[in-house]
Design an enzyme around this catalytic site. Structure first.
Site, PDB file in Angstrom:
ATOM      1  N   HIS A 312       0.848  -1.189   0.000  1.00 17.49           N
ATOM      2  CA  HIS A 312       0.000   0.000   0.000  1.00 17.49           C
ATOM      3  C   HIS A 312       0.877   1.231   0.000  1.00 17.49           C
ATOM      4  O   HIS A 312       1.919   1.236   0.649  1.00 17.49           O
ATOM      5  CB  HIS A 312      -0.909   0.010   1.242  1.00 17.49           C
ATOM      6  N   ASP A 369      -7.990  -5.278  -0.061  1.00 16.42           N
ATOM      7  CA  ASP A 369      -8.523  -6.116  -1.138  1.00 16.42           C
ATOM      8  C   ASP A 369      -8.208  -7.597  -0.969  1.00 16.42           C
ATOM      9  O   ASP A 369      -8.717  -8.427  -1.722  1.00 16.42           O
ATOM     10  CB  ASP A 369      -7.959  -5.647  -2.491  1.00 16.42           C
TER      11      ASP A 369
END
Ligand code: CMC
Length: 434
Positions: A312, A369
């Site tokens: 991320h 996700d």
């Protein structure tokens, strides 16, 4: 408003023998920034920051996240508390309006969501013009852009009509998503019902059929509420920044959000949830559940493959949303009595990566996700609808940011600069001399 966060401190910048004092800003949660708004005017220099790794594009009151500590709050409320105690509609209200709704406000907002749920019948015909395998994100983006042709009054005085527009979008995007799924199956559309809650209504539109009535289960509704809440905002991510940038040209909310949906589609952003499931399915079917080849490929500098659902831009530790989703995943599968081999593979992959030097050194942890697709799959949502689900969840965040940008006294049209590195000025060559 940002000016009240400017401190007495300054940063010194020396260029060409001259010293400039740049104001230092400290945000509400202690984040530090150097204010370079006057930099080019004062010095003639710009800053270069590919991917905006160090650039704050705005000041915002909506969401705070700490990537080092792994915390996330919407309007000051911890994501864990919101996910545990709220419905998605309450959180949508919080993001758009800035405070949690009272019972009365929630009832009025829910009533508006019910009232606006229908799509103009002419828009329904659009679905027939798409080829059968059209990507649902392409349909969603186009349909949302088309809304401004059917509801033009909303574009004339957007700020005054923001409440109506917000409710209309939240309600209609849900209908568009469910209808596009029904159309892809060739099944009759199931119209929204006024007596159902937001998430129950969506599930009913997706799965009810004249030959097999859908039984709405509270556990499934609760799981969907949680997933949508966890996706509802994430400050200046790619799609939200897109909504703000497009909206900064003073284009209407529908067009801005349609652009955000397109940005979200990318596999490095919202498209990752679909890509994770495809990766897990491939590991299950072709590698007999053995993740090692995928881990090795992800580490190979000559292979463009990345372990989807890992890493991320902002989180350099566990993504707090991932922790909640992982727990919910176990609960939902147990409640629905589903045993999904992909969950075991996902856990195995996480375990391997978290103990592998490559991932540890780069602070690559599973992101939001990574586990979400397993819940979606358990409640019957097909892979190609996952990113549409992300869009449905992110909608209140996009609306809140568009609204904040529109009303910002510091608003400017978004227009980055560049450092030109092409050919220097040269004489024009007529076509017959080239
Ligand atoms: N697998 C393998 N290596 C990775 C991964 C990954 N998933 N992510 C980053 N790296 C490596 C990357 O190769 C680089 O290595 P090196 O320093 O040796 O060149 C290093 O880690 C830093 O990566 P980066 O690309 O500079 O980091 P970024 O902040 O620009 O990218 C990211 C963030 C999310 C795009 C990236 O981690 C990624 O591509 N992840 C996979 C896609 C994904 O899961 N996306 C969903 C993100 S969360 C939800 C959302 O935003 O919608």
């Amino acid at each position: 408003m940002i000016d009240s966060f400017i401190t007495d401190q300054t940063a010194e910048l020396r260029i060409d023998g001259k010293t400039y004092h740049l104001p230092i800003i400290v945000g509400a949660e202690g984040e530090k920034a150097i204010d370079i708004r006057g930099l080019r005017r004062q010095t003639g220099y710009i800053t270069l920051d590919s991917g905006y790794m160090n650039t704050g594009s705005c000041a915002s009151t909506i969401t705070f996240l700490d990537g080092e500590k792994g915390t996330l709050c919407y309007r000051g409320y911890a994501i864990e508390d919101l996910a545990e105690n709220c419905t998605f509609v309450e959180v949508a209200y919080l993001l758009v309006h800035g405070s949690l709704p009272t019972r009365q406000e929630l009832a009025e907002f829910s009533e508006m969501l019910g009232r606006y749920a229908l799509l103009h019948e002419d828009m329904i015909r659009f679905f027939d013009s798409y080829p059968p395998n059209a990507p649902p994100m392409a349909i969603l983006s186009s349909m949302v852009n088309s809304l401004c042709s059917f509801y033009p009054e909303m574009t004339e005085n957007p700020y005054e009509n923001i409440d109506k527009m917000a409710a209309r979008l939240l309600s209609k995007v849900r209908t568009i998503a469910a209808f596009s799924y029904k159309k892809s199956l060739g099944q009759p559309l199931v119209y929204p019902r006024h007596d159902l809650s937001y998430c129950a209504n969506f599930l009913n539109m997706m799965f009810d059929s004249p030959v097999r009535p859908y039984k709405i289960r509270d556990e499934v509704v609760a799981a969907l509420n949680k997933l949508l809440i966890l996706h509802a905002d994430h400050e200046q991510n790619c799609s939200t920044s897109t909504v703000r940038l497009v909206g900064s040209a003073r284009v209407n909310l529908y067009a801005s959000i349609s652009a955000g949906i397109s940005a979200l589609w990318g596999p490095l952003h919202g498209g990752a949830n679909q890509a994770v499931m495809e990766m897990l399915e491939n590991i299950h079917h072709y590698e007999n559940g053995d993740c090692r080849k995928y881990v090795e490929r992800a580490k190979d500098p000559d292979d463009p493959f990345r372990l989807v659902g890992f890493g991320h831009r902002v989180y350099k530790t566990f993504d707090p949303r991932m922790r909640i989703i992982k727990k919910a995943c176990d609960e939902v599968l147990e409640t629905l009595n589903i045993s999904d081999p992909l969950l075991d593979i996902a856990k195995q992959l996480e375990e391997i990566a978290l103990n592998d030097e490559y991932f540890v050194e780069r602070h690559l942890y599973p992101n939001v996700d990574f586990y979400s697709g397993i819940i979606y799959r358990a409640i019957g949502i097909p892979n190609n609808m996952f990113t549409v689900m992300f869009a449905l969840g992110r909608l209140p965040g996009w609306i809140a940011h568009w609204k904040e940008m529109w009303d910002d006294p510091d608003w400017k049209i978004g227009r980055p600069r560049q450092v030109y590195i092409g050919p220097p000025r040269r004489p024009f060559v007529p076509i017959d001399q080239r």
